[in-house]
Write a protein that holds these residues in place. Structure first.
Motif, PDB file in Angstrom:
ATOM      1  N   ARG A  37      57.755  55.271  29.666  1.00 52.09           N
ATOM      2  CA  ARG A  37      57.143  55.225  28.346  1.00 52.09           C
ATOM      3  C   ARG A  37      58.258  55.087  27.301  1.00 52.09           C
ATOM      4  NH1 ARG A  37      52.248  55.817  26.355  1.00 52.09           N
ATOM      5  NH2 ARG A  37      51.341  56.525  28.312  1.00 52.09           N
ATOM      6  N   LYS A  91      59.604  55.601  23.629  1.00 49.36           N
ATOM      7  CA  LYS A  91      59.323  56.472  22.492  1.00 49.36           C
ATOM      8  C   LYS A  91      59.046  55.642  21.239  1.00 49.36           C
ATOM      9  CE  LYS A  91      62.240  60.394  23.684  1.00 49.36           C
ATOM     10  NZ  LYS A  91      63.363  61.233  23.200  1.00 49.36           N
ATOM     11  N   MET A 112      55.675  50.529  26.863  1.00 50.79           N
ATOM     12  CA  MET A 112      55.661  51.051  28.206  1.00 50.79           C
ATOM     13  C   MET A 112      56.170  49.954  29.133  1.00 50.79           C
ATOM     14  SD  MET A 112      52.356  52.348  30.398  1.00 50.79           S
ATOM     15  CE  MET A 112      52.290  53.957  29.650  1.00 50.79           C
ATOM     16  N   THR A 122      50.177  51.971  23.512  1.00 54.55           N
ATOM     17  CA  THR A 122      49.951  52.461  24.871  1.00 54.55           C
ATOM     18  C   THR A 122      49.624  53.950  24.939  1.00 54.55           C
ATOM     19  OG1 THR A 122      52.319  52.842  25.186  1.00 54.55           O
ATOM     20  CG2 THR A 122      51.439  50.689  25.870  1.00 54.55           C
ATOM     21  N   GLN A 123      49.425  54.583  23.807  1.00 58.59           N
ATOM     22  CA  GLN A 123      49.121  56.018  23.820  1.00 58.59           C
ATOM     23  C   GLN A 123      47.853  56.327  24.605  1.00 58.59           C
ATOM     24  OE1 GLN A 123      49.107  57.420  19.782  1.00 58.59           O
ATOM     25  NE2 GLN A 123      51.300  57.137  19.518  1.00 58.59           N
ATOM     26  N   VAL A 143      56.840  54.317  36.026  1.00 59.35           N
ATOM     27  CA  VAL A 143      56.308  54.006  34.697  1.00 59.35           C
ATOM     28  C   VAL A 143      57.239  54.645  33.683  1.00 59.35           C
ATOM     29  CG1 VAL A 143      54.362  54.292  33.118  1.00 59.35           C
ATOM     30  CG2 VAL A 143      53.938  53.927  35.566  1.00 59.35           C
ATOM     31  N   ASP A 193      50.005  57.718  32.116  1.00 63.89           N
ATOM     32  CA  ASP A 193      51.132  57.348  32.978  1.00 63.89           C
ATOM     33  C   ASP A 193      50.811  57.560  34.455  1.00 63.89           C
ATOM     34  OD1 ASP A 193      52.176  57.323  30.414  1.00 63.89           O
ATOM     35  OD2 ASP A 193      54.001  58.391  30.938  1.00 63.89           O
TER      36      ASP A 193
END
Length: 69
Positions: free
Chosen positions: A64, A66, A1, A45-46, A62, A50
């Motif tokens: 993310r 993949k 992230m 970071t799951q 922000v 966000d």
């Protein structure tokens, strides 16, 4: 992230965002340019939301990353 801060975000906002992430056991990498600072968040970071991070002081965006397939 990746957390992209607003242009010329004050040090207090940067410190707040960094402490927020560090207190949740993430490592960070800060890169400061002429107008913007980005914070790379290192770790799984799951668990991070966000929208919550986007509402922290002076956060511009922000992004993310993949996960690899």
């Amino acid at each position: 992230m990746i957390v992209i801060m607003k242009k010329n975000a004050p040090d207090e906002s940067l410190d707040f965002v960094k402490e927020y992430l560090i207190s949740r056991n993430f490592d960070i990498h800060q890169s400061t340019g002429a107008n913007r600072t980005i914070i790379g968040v290192i770790g799984n970071t799951q668990s991070l939301d966000d929208a919550t991070i986007a509402h922290l002081p002076d956060v511009h965006q922000v992004v993310r990353i993949k996960p690899e397939s």
